[in-house]
Design a protein around this motif. Sequence first.
Motif, mmCIF file in Angstrom:
data_model
loop_
_atom_site.group_PDB
_atom_site.id
_atom_site.type_symbol
_atom_site.label_atom_id
_atom_site.label_comp_id
_atom_site.label_asym_id
_atom_site.label_seq_id
_atom_site.Cartn_x
_atom_site.Cartn_y
_atom_site.Cartn_z
ATOM 1 N N ARG A 52 0.828 -1.214 0.000
ATOM 2 C CA ARG A 52 0.000 0.000 0.000
ATOM 3 C C ARG A 52 0.858 1.257 0.000
ATOM 4 O O ARG A 52 0.540 2.233 -0.695
ATOM 5 N N ALA A 74 0.850 3.886 -3.232
ATOM 6 C CA ALA A 74 -0.028 4.985 -2.817
ATOM 7 C C ALA A 74 -0.247 6.016 -3.917
ATOM 8 O O ALA A 74 -1.343 6.579 -4.036
ATOM 9 N N ASP A 75 0.751 6.271 -4.721
ATOM 10 C CA ASP A 75 0.643 7.293 -5.764
ATOM 11 C C ASP A 75 0.468 6.700 -7.160
ATOM 12 O O ASP A 75 0.628 7.398 -8.160
ATOM 13 N N ASN A 76 0.128 5.421 -7.209
ATOM 14 C CA ASN A 76 -0.011 4.742 -8.495
ATOM 15 C C ASN A 76 -1.485 4.377 -8.704
ATOM 16 O O ASN A 76 -1.993 3.427 -8.121
ATOM 17 N N ASP A 77 -2.169 5.117 -9.547
ATOM 18 C CA ASP A 77 -3.594 4.890 -9.768
ATOM 19 C C ASP A 77 -3.885 3.620 -10.566
ATOM 20 O O ASP A 77 -5.033 3.168 -10.606
#
Length: 272
Positions: free
Chosen positions: A116, A120-123
Amino acid sequence: MAETQSWVPPGIDTAVPSMARVYDYILGGAHNFAADRQVGSQIEKLVPGLPSVARLNRRFLGRAVRFLMDRGVRQFLDIGSGIPTVANVHEVAQERDPAARVVYVDKDPVAVAHSRLLLADNDNAAIVQADMRDPEAVLASPGLRRLLRFDEPVGLLFLLMLHWVPDEDGPGELVASYRDALPAGSFVVMTHVAKDQIGENVGRAADVVNRSKSADRMHMRTHEQVSALFDGFGLVEPGLVGCGEWRPDGPGDFADEASMNMFLYAGVGRKD
């Protein structure tokens, strides 16, 4: 005494080893505990070449993901993804196509927590906390449903996972449950400990795992038994072979010790 560290999720009994964390230790990672290191070091004493097997498995992952990308696959489901290390599926896939979508699945809370953070910044990538033996829960999870489209081919990965499933739990039926949810043109990618290619010390190493406090138990299988797990998939060339023999790109895809190249069976199958 159990270890306490700031990155340990609440409720984790660090005195009980986890194979995901043992694997992290063997790879040289830092997200493992004394109980994991104890099991890992015992295994490494019996099988000194084991770190090279872990490296070969990771190299095979990269080759297989690129192979699928070359055939138009742009979404991946990695079952039992473990603690994040370099050259993860999303890194390999999104280097080719930033829009490639990846869903990881693991039951280990440490693996999930660190995944996670990493994602976190990977859509276009997500982690699902679930047991692979509950495919209904995995396939219905919101994280998976957000990213994967089952009207397009999917790359399904079982790397170093199915030898943790005993025969009585039906590993073939488990793979079939995932296979049946996938559209034609999807692929399965698999590595599995090779029972008929290993020496006596590997059997002893498996005994170390099976005698530990971990709930994980290793079930090695023959070439014929692993081949059966590809039922409903057509094996692509060169078929089910030693991990180092599956479409190698260069010297780094082989271990110096020949027996380590056959420690794992590796294969890719296509659903027609």
